[in-house]
Write a protein that holds these residues in place. Structure first.
Motif, PDB file in Angstrom:
ATOM      1  N   GLN A 248     -43.617  37.890   8.440  1.00 40.14           N
ATOM      2  CA  GLN A 248     -43.651  36.956   7.314  1.00 40.14           C
ATOM      3  C   GLN A 248     -42.312  36.838   6.608  1.00 40.14           C
ATOM      4  OE1 GLN A 248     -47.952  37.298   5.351  1.00 40.14           O
ATOM      5  NE2 GLN A 248     -46.863  39.236   5.306  1.00 40.14           N
ATOM      6  N   GLY A 249     -41.394  37.751   6.901  1.00 43.79           N
ATOM      7  CA  GLY A 249     -40.127  37.767   6.180  1.00 43.79           C
ATOM      8  C   GLY A 249     -40.298  38.414   4.820  1.00 43.79           C
ATOM      9  N   GLN A 250     -39.536  37.937   3.846  1.00 44.47           N
ATOM     10  CA  GLN A 250     -39.609  38.502   2.499  1.00 44.47           C
ATOM     11  C   GLN A 250     -39.901  37.401   1.489  1.00 44.47           C
ATOM     12  OE1 GLN A 250     -35.929  40.827   1.900  1.00 44.47           O
ATOM     13  NE2 GLN A 250     -37.248  42.609   2.023  1.00 44.47           N
ATOM     14  N   ILE A 251     -40.531  37.801   0.408  1.00 40.85           N
ATOM     15  CA  ILE A 251     -40.889  36.851  -0.643  1.00 40.85           C
ATOM     16  C   ILE A 251     -40.537  37.447  -1.996  1.00 40.85           C
ATOM     17  CG2 ILE A 251     -43.250  37.729  -0.955  1.00 40.85           C
ATOM     18  CD1 ILE A 251     -44.151  34.785  -1.225  1.00 40.85           C
ATOM     19  N   GLN A 252     -40.216  36.569  -2.932  1.00 40.61           N
ATOM     20  CA  GLN A 252     -40.017  37.008  -4.311  1.00 40.61           C
ATOM     21  C   GLN A 252     -41.003  36.256  -5.184  1.00 40.61           C
ATOM     22  OE1 GLN A 252     -36.338  36.077  -6.446  1.00 40.61           O
ATOM     23  NE2 GLN A 252     -36.354  38.130  -7.336  1.00 40.61           N
ATOM     24  N   VAL A 253     -41.709  36.994  -6.003  1.00 39.60           N
ATOM     25  CA  VAL A 253     -42.713  36.391  -6.873  1.00 39.60           C
ATOM     26  C   VAL A 253     -42.557  36.921  -8.292  1.00 39.60           C
ATOM     27  CG1 VAL A 253     -44.353  36.202  -4.956  1.00 39.60           C
ATOM     28  CG2 VAL A 253     -44.475  38.188  -6.492  1.00 39.60           C
ATOM     29  N   GLY A 254     -43.196  36.199  -9.207  1.00 45.73           N
ATOM     30  CA  GLY A 254     -43.411  36.715 -10.544  1.00 45.73           C
ATOM     31  C   GLY A 254     -44.904  36.952 -10.695  1.00 45.73           C
ATOM     32  N   HIS A 255     -45.266  37.830 -11.605  1.00 49.51           N
ATOM     33  CA  HIS A 255     -46.708  38.004 -11.832  1.00 49.51           C
ATOM     34  C   HIS A 255     -46.987  38.284 -13.298  1.00 49.51           C
ATOM     35  CE1 HIS A 255     -47.598  42.625 -11.790  1.00 49.51           C
ATOM     36  NE2 HIS A 255     -46.375  42.433 -12.217  1.00 49.51           N
ATOM     37  N   ILE A 256     -48.187  37.895 -13.696  1.00 52.97           N
ATOM     38  CA  ILE A 256     -48.726  38.243 -15.009  1.00 52.97           C
ATOM     39  C   ILE A 256     -49.880  39.188 -14.733  1.00 52.97           C
ATOM     40  CG2 ILE A 256     -49.845  37.402 -17.105  1.00 52.97           C
ATOM     41  CD1 ILE A 256     -48.497  34.656 -16.503  1.00 52.97           C
ATOM     42  N   MET A 257     -49.817  40.367 -15.326  1.00 59.08           N
ATOM     43  CA  MET A 257     -50.797  41.401 -14.990  1.00 59.08           C
ATOM     44  C   MET A 257     -51.600  41.810 -16.226  1.00 59.08           C
ATOM     45  SD  MET A 257     -50.064  45.248 -13.608  1.00 59.08           S
ATOM     46  CE  MET A 257     -51.366  46.464 -13.509  1.00 59.08           C
ATOM     47  N   VAL A 258     -52.884  41.952 -16.024  1.00 57.20           N
ATOM     48  CA  VAL A 258     -53.768  42.541 -17.035  1.00 57.20           C
ATOM     49  C   VAL A 258     -54.412  43.762 -16.398  1.00 57.20           C
ATOM     50  CG1 VAL A 258     -55.811  42.231 -18.465  1.00 57.20           C
ATOM     51  CG2 VAL A 258     -54.209  40.332 -18.162  1.00 57.20           C
ATOM     52  N   LYS A 259     -54.174  44.913 -16.973  1.00 59.67           N
ATOM     53  CA  LYS A 259     -54.650  46.157 -16.370  1.00 59.67           C
ATOM     54  C   LYS A 259     -56.177  46.249 -16.403  1.00 59.67           C
ATOM     55  CE  LYS A 259     -50.518  48.867 -17.465  1.00 59.67           C
ATOM     56  NZ  LYS A 259     -49.981  50.019 -18.229  1.00 59.67           N
ATOM     57  N   SER A 260     -56.724  46.712 -15.291  1.00 57.76           N
ATOM     58  CA  SER A 260     -58.168  46.966 -15.202  1.00 57.76           C
ATOM     59  C   SER A 260     -58.394  47.988 -14.096  1.00 57.76           C
ATOM     60  CB  SER A 260     -58.929  45.669 -14.904  1.00 57.76           C
ATOM     61  OG  SER A 260     -60.325  45.910 -14.877  1.00 57.76           O
ATOM     62  N   PRO A 261     -58.085  49.249 -14.382  1.00 52.70           N
ATOM     63  CA  PRO A 261     -58.196  50.291 -13.346  1.00 52.70           C
ATOM     64  C   PRO A 261     -59.645  50.612 -13.000  1.00 52.70           C
ATOM     65  CG  PRO A 261     -57.696  51.271 -15.473  1.00 52.70           C
ATOM     66  CD  PRO A 261     -57.638  49.782 -15.672  1.00 52.70           C
ATOM     67  N   LYS A 262     -59.803  51.393 -11.960  1.00 54.73           N
ATOM     68  CA  LYS A 262     -61.152  51.767 -11.521  1.00 54.73           C
ATOM     69  C   LYS A 262     -61.909  52.537 -12.598  1.00 54.73           C
ATOM     70  CE  LYS A 262     -59.939  52.071  -6.621  1.00 54.73           C
ATOM     71  NZ  LYS A 262     -59.795  52.959  -5.459  1.00 54.73           N
ATOM     72  N   THR A 263     -61.159  53.221 -13.455  1.00 52.08           N
ATOM     73  CA  THR A 263     -61.792  54.046 -14.489  1.00 52.08           C
ATOM     74  C   THR A 263     -62.240  53.225 -15.693  1.00 52.08           C
ATOM     75  OG1 THR A 263     -59.573  54.489 -15.377  1.00 52.08           O
ATOM     76  CG2 THR A 263     -60.486  56.105 -13.839  1.00 52.08           C
TER      77      THR A 263
END
Length: 647
Positions: free
Chosen positions: A226-241
Motif C-alpha cells: 500500500q505504500g505509506q500514508i499520512q493522516v490526521g485524526h480526531i480521537m475520543v478515548k474509550s478504552p476497554k475498561t
C-alpha cells in the motif's frame, strides 16, 4: 566519543591511497617525512575543480604544512600516548573496520531481498510454542515435537484459530485467534518473515524457530504494498475498561464532532479543540507517515480506504477509542535507490545481518587455512566443573596448553580459550556441559577470526590504512587546537579584551534608530493608543499602556523597544528618522505606531554585543601566532623537484 570538528573537515575529506615504499618524499616536517601521494590524494579530494594550477597547489601546500605542523606538535606533547586518545581512536578503528568484516555480496542479496519483499504485504496467523534460545537440547526437542503435533491436528482439519486460542503461548492469540494482520519486510524477525513470504495462501508451515520459540504459520492473504500514508485524526478515548455510561458519552461526542465536520467546520480546528490525543491535537490532528503494520488494523484499514486527499472517515472504533481519520497525503514505496540507505541501516541492526557475518567468517577461515583440533576441545569439557555454573571457574592450575586451532601460522591454545571462558562465565542453572561450551567456543572462534582479519586490514586495504591515519591525526588536531586556540580564547578574558581594544573599529554598528514600536490588534485599539500617546496632560509608561489596553485581551497591544539598523524592522524603516510619533502604519488589520527617540551614528559594538565574532577573530590571531611558533620550532623542507610533478 567526540565528533571531529567541522573546522577539520578540510583535512579529513578522505585519503584514497598513502605512499608506497618507493613513493617520492615531498615534505619533511620536523623530521617526519610526507610523501607526494599523500599530499596529492588530499589535494584532489578537497579541490575537485583543481586542474593542476601551480598557484592553487602552492597555496594548498601551505595549508597542508600548517596541518602537519600541528600534528607534529601534538605528537611531541605525547597526546598520542594518552589513554583517552587511544580509547577514542580504538572506537573509530572499530567503526572503520566494520565495512571490511562483512560479505558485501551477501549484503547486497539481503538488501535486494528486503526491498523485493517490501513490494508485497502478507497476512499470516501463528501459534507460538515458547522455548529459550539457550535451552537444553531435550527441551528444544520437546517444544519442536509439541509444535509438530499441533501442525498435524491442523492438517487433519482442526480450526487454526481455535487451536491458537487454546494452545498458543502468544498472549494476544486469546483475542486475535493468532491473526497478526498484514505486515511487510523488516517488521518481523527474519526467520518468521522468510517463512511467511515463502508460504502460499492457506498453506501451513513446518515449525519455524526464532528467538521466541517455535511458530506454526498459516498464510491467509497477500496484496500489493500500500505504500505509506499520512493522516490526521480526531480521537475520543474509550478504552476497554470504560463503563457503559462512559462508552456512550464517548460515542455521542465523536458523533457530534463528525456532524460539525459535515456542517463544514475545519478538521484541524476541531482536532485542536476536541481531540484527546494531545500530541497530535497541537498539530491539527496530524500524525507521522505510516505504512502496513504500523497502526492497529481497524485504523490502518480505514485510513487506506480513503481515496482522495481531504477525504475523512466516519467514526472508527479501535481498542483506544473512536477516531475520525482525514487523508492528508499518500506515496508508494520508494525506489530501490531511495530505500537502500535506510534498509542497509536497518539490516545492520537485524538478525539477518548474521548471514553476512557468517559468510565472511567462512571465507576468512578458508583464506587463513583455519584448522582445529577436536581433541583439544574435548579436554576443555572435562575441565569444566560445578564452579563454572556459579561463575567462579578458573583455569589456574589446569594443564591446558594444547593448540585448539590455527590461523595461518598463528596458534590459539586451550589457555586462550580458558581465559575467554573465565571472562564470559556467569552464574546460571546447571546444564549439559558440551552444548554450552560448544556455543561459547563457536563465539570464541568467530571473534578470533575477525580479530585476526582486523589486524591485517591496514596491509590489505590501503584506503583503510589511510582513513585510520586520517582519524588519528584528526583526533590529535582537535585536542591540540582546543588547548591552544579554541578554549584558550574563551578562557583568556584579559587577552580577549586587549584584542578588542586594539581592533574595535573592525566591529562597527551602522547607523541605527532608537525607537519604540507599538502594535495595536485593530483600528479601535489603535485609536485609543494614539489618544493616550498624544495626551498632553499625562505621560503614560509602557506598563500603564499595556494595563489599560490589554484588559479584554492580552493580544490587544504589543510593545517593542530597541535600536534598529536599516532593514532590521520594516515599521522603523517606514517611520523614517524624524523624532517623535509616526503616522499610523496599517498591516493585516493591525495598526503600528513608531516612536522615534533618536538617530545613532555608526559606533563600535561593545565586547558583549559582538562577543562571538570578536572571539572568533581572536582565535584566528592566536592560531596565526601559534603557527609562526611551530614553523620556528620545526624546520620544514619542501622538495621543489617533487613538487613540480604534483598534478
Amino acid at each position: 566519543m567526540k565528533k571531529i570538528s567541522l573546522s577539520l573537515a578540510f583535512f579529513l575529506a578522505g585519503f584514497s591511497a598513502f605512499a608506497q615504499q618507493k613513493d617520492a618524499v615531498l615534505l619533511n616536517v620536523g623530521g617526519k617525512e610526507v610523501t607526494k601521494s599523500e599530499f596529492e590524494s588530499i589535494y584532489h579530494k578537497n579541490n575537485t575543480k583543481a586542474t593542476g594550477d601551480r598557484k592553487s597547489i602552492e597555496e594548498y601546500l601551505e595549508l597542508f604544512i600548517n596541518f602537519k605542523l600541528k600534528v607534529r606538535e601534538a605528537e611531541a606533547q605525547g597526546l598520542d600516548t594518552t589513554a583517552a586518545f587511544k580509547n577514542e581512536l580504538e572506537g573509530y578503528r572499530k567503526q572503520l573496520a566494520q565495512p571490511y568484516l562483512v560479505d558485501n555480496e551477501v549484503n547486497e542479496k539481503l538488501l535486494r531481498e528486503a526491498y523485493d519483499r517490501m513490494k508485497t504485504d502478507v497476512r499470516a496467523s501463528h501459534i507460538l510454542i515458547k522455548v529459550d534460545q539457550d535451552a537444553l537440547p531435550k527441551d528444544t526437542l520437546a517444544a519442536f515435537n509439541k509444535a509438530m503435533a499441533i501442525r498435524e491436528r491442523i492438517l487433519k482439519g482442526e480450526d487454526f484459530g481455535k487451536l491458537a486460542r487454546e494452545l498458543s503461548e502468544d498472549p494476544s492469540a486469546k483475542e486475535n485467534n493468532g491473526d497478526l494482520g498484514f505486515f511487510t519486510s523488516m517488521q518481523m524477525v527474519y526467520p518468521f518473515e522468510s517463512a511467511a513470504y515463502g508460504l502460499k495462501e492457506n498453506e501451513v508451515s513446518m515449525p519455524v524457530r526464532t528467538r521466541f520459540g517455535y511458530h506454526i504459520l498459516k498464510a491467509t492473504d497477500r496484496r500489493e504494498a500500500q505504500g505509506q500514508i499520512q493522516v490526521g485524526h480526531i480521537m475520543v478515548k474509550s478504552p476497554k475498561t470504560a463503563t457503559p455510561e462512559e462508552a456512550d458519552k464517548a460515542k455521542a461526542k465523536i458523533d457530534e464532532i463528525y456532524q460539525q465536520l459535515k456542517d463544514g467546520k475545519d478538521f484541524a480546528e476541531l482536532a485542536r479543540e476536541f481531540s484527546e490525543d494531545k500530541g497530535s491535537a497541537k498539530k491539527g490532528g496530524e500524525l507521522p507517515w505510516f505504512g502496513t503494520g504500523r497502526m492497529v488494523p481497524e485504523f490502518e484499514m480505514a485510513a487506506f480506504k480513503l481515496k482522495n486527499k481531504g477525504d475523512y472517515s466516519e467514526p472508527v472504533k479501535t481498542q483506544y477509542g473512536w477516531h475520525i481519520i482525514k487523508k492528508l497525503d499518500q506515496k508508494p514505496i520508494p525506489s530501490y535507490d531511495e530505500a537502500k540507505a535506510d534498509l542497509k541501516a536497518r539490516i545492520q541492526k537485524d538478525s539477518r545481518s548474521q548471514k553476512s557475518r557468517e559468510s565472511m567468517i567462512a571465507k576468512l577461515k578458508k583464506e587463513y587455512k583455519f584448522k582445529e583440533n577436536p581433541k583439544a576441545k574435548e579436554e576443555i569439557y572435562k575441565a569444566i566443573d560445578t564452579t563454572f555454573f556459579n561463575g567462579k571457574w578458573s583455569a589456574e592450575g589446569r594443564k591446558l596448553d594444547k593448540v585448539m586451532f590455527t590461523l595461518d601460522k598463528e596458534k590459539v591454545t586451550q589457555k586462550d580459550f580458558a581465559k575467554y571462558l573465565e571472562l564470559h562465565q556467569i552464574a546460571r542453572n546447571k546444564t549439559e556441559v558440551k552444548p554450552l561450551i560448544d556455543q561459547l567456543y563457536n563465539q570464541f572462534v568467530e571473534e578470533k577470526v575477525l580479530a585476526y582479519e582486523e589486524q591485517r586490514l591496514a596491509s590489505k586495504y590501503p584506503e583503510y590504512k589511510a582513513l585510520l591515519q586520517e582519524y588519528r591525526d584528526g583526533i590529535l588536531l582537535f585536542d591540540l587546537m582546543d588547548k591552544m586556540v579554541w578554549s584558550k580564547a574563551v578562557k583568556d578574558t584579559a587577552g580577549l579584551k586587549e584584542f578588542y581594544e586594539k581592533n574595535k573599529q573592525k566591529f562597527m554598528w551602522g547607523e541605527r534608530t532608537e525607537a519604540t514600536i507599538f502594535t495595536a490588534a485593530n483600528e479601535e485599539v489603535g485609536k485609543k493608543l494614539r489618544a493616550m500617546l498624544t495626551d498632553k496632560k499625562k505621560k503614560y509608561t509602557d506598563e500603564e499602556l499595556l494595563t489599560a489596553l490589554n484588559k479584554d485581551s492580552q493580544l490587544n497591544l504589543k510593545i517593542e523597544s530597541g535600536k534598529f539598523g536599516k532593514g532590521e524592522n520594516e515599521f522603523v524603516d517606514q517611520a523614517g528618522t524624524s523624532i517623535g510619533l509616526s503616522n499610523d502604519i496599517k498591516k493585516d488589520g493591525k495598526v503600528v505606531i513608531v516612536d522615534v527617540k533618536r538617530t545613532i551614528a555608526p559606533e563600535p559594538k561593545s565586547l558583549n554585543e559582538a562577543k562571538g565574532l570578536i572571539t572568533a577573530e581572536y582565535q584566528n590571531q592566536l592560531e596565526k601566532e601559534w603557527i609562526q611558533q611551530l614553523r620556528a620550532k620545526y624546520p620544514v623542507t619542501v622538495n621543489k623537484q617533487v613538487l613540480e610533478t604534483v598534478k
